[in-house]
Design a protein around this motif. Structure first.
Motif, PDB file in Angstrom:
ATOM      1  N   ALA A   1       0.956  -1.338   0.112  1.00  0.00           N
ATOM      2  CA  ALA A   1       0.134  -0.335  -0.220  1.00  0.00           C
ATOM      3  C   ALA A   1       0.707   1.482  -0.109  1.00  0.00           C
ATOM      4  O   ALA A   1       2.243   1.559   0.713  1.00  0.00           O
ATOM      5  CB  ALA A   1      -0.855  -0.124   1.198  1.00  0.00           C
ATOM      6  N   GLU A   2       0.267   2.359  -0.649  1.00  0.00           N
ATOM      7  CA  GLU A   2       1.393   3.282  -0.708  1.00  0.00           C
ATOM      8  C   GLU A   2       1.921   3.724   0.860  1.00  0.00           C
ATOM      9  O   GLU A   2       2.670   4.705   1.068  1.00  0.00           O
ATOM     10  CB  GLU A   2       0.693   4.529  -1.210  1.00  0.00           C
ATOM     11  N   THR A   3       0.572   3.726   1.747  1.00  0.00           N
ATOM     12  CA  THR A   3       0.462   4.299   3.049  1.00  0.00           C
ATOM     13  C   THR A   3       1.577   3.141   3.635  1.00  0.00           C
ATOM     14  O   THR A   3       2.225   4.053   4.888  1.00  0.00           O
ATOM     15  CB  THR A   3      -0.717   4.307   3.905  1.00  0.00           C
ATOM     16  N   ASP A   4       2.208   2.299   3.018  1.00  0.00           N
ATOM     17  CA  ASP A   4       3.494   1.521   4.142  1.00  0.00           C
ATOM     18  C   ASP A   4       4.878   2.183   3.798  1.00  0.00           C
ATOM     19  O   ASP A   4       5.496   1.846   4.295  1.00  0.00           O
ATOM     20  CB  ASP A   4       2.875   0.109   3.451  1.00  0.00           C
ATOM     21  N   LEU A   5       4.987   3.134   2.637  1.00  0.00           N
ATOM     22  CA  LEU A   5       6.595   3.754   2.721  1.00  0.00           C
ATOM     23  C   LEU A   5       6.056   4.830   3.467  1.00  0.00           C
ATOM     24  O   LEU A   5       5.404   5.901   3.233  1.00  0.00           O
ATOM     25  CB  LEU A   5       6.440   4.105   0.749  1.00  0.00           C
ATOM     26  N   GLU A   6       7.207   5.083   4.121  1.00  0.00           N
ATOM     27  CA  GLU A   6       8.071   6.160   4.781  1.00  0.00           C
ATOM     28  C   GLU A   6       8.374   7.708   3.760  1.00  0.00           C
ATOM     29  O   GLU A   6       9.493   6.918   2.723  1.00  0.00           O
ATOM     30  CB  GLU A   6       8.572   5.932   6.064  1.00  0.00           C
ATOM     31  N   VAL A   7       8.590   8.376   4.075  1.00  0.00           N
ATOM     32  CA  VAL A   7       8.667   9.455   3.179  1.00  0.00           C
ATOM     33  C   VAL A   7      10.537   9.528   3.934  1.00  0.00           C
ATOM     34  O   VAL A   7      11.112   9.110   4.689  1.00  0.00           O
ATOM     35  CB  VAL A   7       8.810  11.137   3.670  1.00  0.00           C
ATOM     36  N   GLY A   8      11.497   9.542   3.134  1.00  0.00           N
ATOM     37  CA  GLY A   8      13.199   9.202   2.890  1.00  0.00           C
ATOM     38  C   GLY A   8      13.633   7.631   3.490  1.00  0.00           C
ATOM     39  O   GLY A   8      14.152   7.563   4.332  1.00  0.00           O
TER      40      GLY A   8
ATOM     41  N   GLU B   1      18.379  10.304   0.613  1.00  0.00           N
ATOM     42  CA  GLU B   1      18.649  11.930   0.756  1.00  0.00           C
ATOM     43  C   GLU B   1      18.332  12.384  -0.573  1.00  0.00           C
ATOM     44  O   GLU B   1      18.690  11.863  -1.864  1.00  0.00           O
ATOM     45  CB  GLU B   1      20.136  11.748   0.651  1.00  0.00           C
ATOM     46  N   ASP B   2      17.339  13.282  -0.650  1.00  0.00           N
ATOM     47  CA  ASP B   2      17.210  14.087  -1.973  1.00  0.00           C
ATOM     48  C   ASP B   2      16.111  12.766  -3.031  1.00  0.00           C
ATOM     49  O   ASP B   2      15.508  12.098  -1.933  1.00  0.00           O
ATOM     50  CB  ASP B   2      17.596  15.188  -2.559  1.00  0.00           C
ATOM     51  N   ASP B   3      17.029  12.794  -4.191  1.00  0.00           N
ATOM     52  CA  ASP B   3      16.413  11.783  -4.640  1.00  0.00           C
ATOM     53  C   ASP B   3      17.378  10.502  -5.320  1.00  0.00           C
ATOM     54  O   ASP B   3      17.699  10.316  -6.569  1.00  0.00           O
ATOM     55  CB  ASP B   3      15.565  12.474  -6.144  1.00  0.00           C
ATOM     56  N   THR B   4      18.144  10.651  -4.292  1.00  0.00           N
ATOM     57  CA  THR B   4      19.320   9.258  -4.551  1.00  0.00           C
ATOM     58  C   THR B   4      19.392   8.545  -3.156  1.00  0.00           C
ATOM     59  O   THR B   4      18.231   8.515  -1.867  1.00  0.00           O
ATOM     60  CB  THR B   4      20.589   9.988  -3.955  1.00  0.00           C
ATOM     61  N   LEU B   5      19.776   7.392  -3.439  1.00  0.00           N
ATOM     62  CA  LEU B   5      19.820   5.973  -2.261  1.00  0.00           C
ATOM     63  C   LEU B   5      21.331   6.062  -2.009  1.00  0.00           C
ATOM     64  O   LEU B   5      21.860   5.761  -3.497  1.00  0.00           O
ATOM     65  CB  LEU B   5      18.718   4.711  -2.878  1.00  0.00           C
TER      66      LEU B   5
END
Length: 108
Positions: free
Chosen positions: A8-15, A57-61
């Motif tokens: 689910a989309e809600t399973d993913l935390e920002v960052g 970090e931002d748009d990198t892993l």
């Protein structure tokens, strides 16, 4: 192969990143600092390390072991020691569910 529902989309935390495996293919699913969701190959091309255990970090892993940063948009390494890109997969959101097409590698 069609897109596969992974969470689910809600399973993913920002960052944060999570590892998903589709038919034996390890994929790092990441919600970047802007809230966008990306899917890239989960194995660092430098040291065979799981990227989903790294740092967003931002748009990198960033690989936690040796510090290589990969673009979530292109899969290309931004810092050494890695110099080979990881694959990038198409992500779609439908009805609050996250789908990945493991055959649709994005090329930029």
């Amino acid at each position: 192969m069609a897109a596969i529902k992974v969470c689910a989309e809600t399973d993913l935390e920002v960052g944060a990143a999570v590892r998903v495996v589709i038919d034996g293919l390890p994929i790092a699913l990441v919600r970047d600092s802007a809230g966008d969701i990306h899917a890239i190959g989960d194995t660092c091309t430098h040291g065979d390390i799981s990227l989903s255990e790294g740092f967003v970090e931002d748009d990198t892993l960033e690989c936690w072991a040796h510090g290589s940063k990969f673009s979530l948009k292109t899969g290309k390494p931004i810092t050494l020691p890695a110099y080979e890109p990881v694959p990038v997969y198409t992500v779609t959101i439908e009805g609050g569910e996250v789908f990945i097409d493991p055959t649709a590698v994005v090329t930029v």
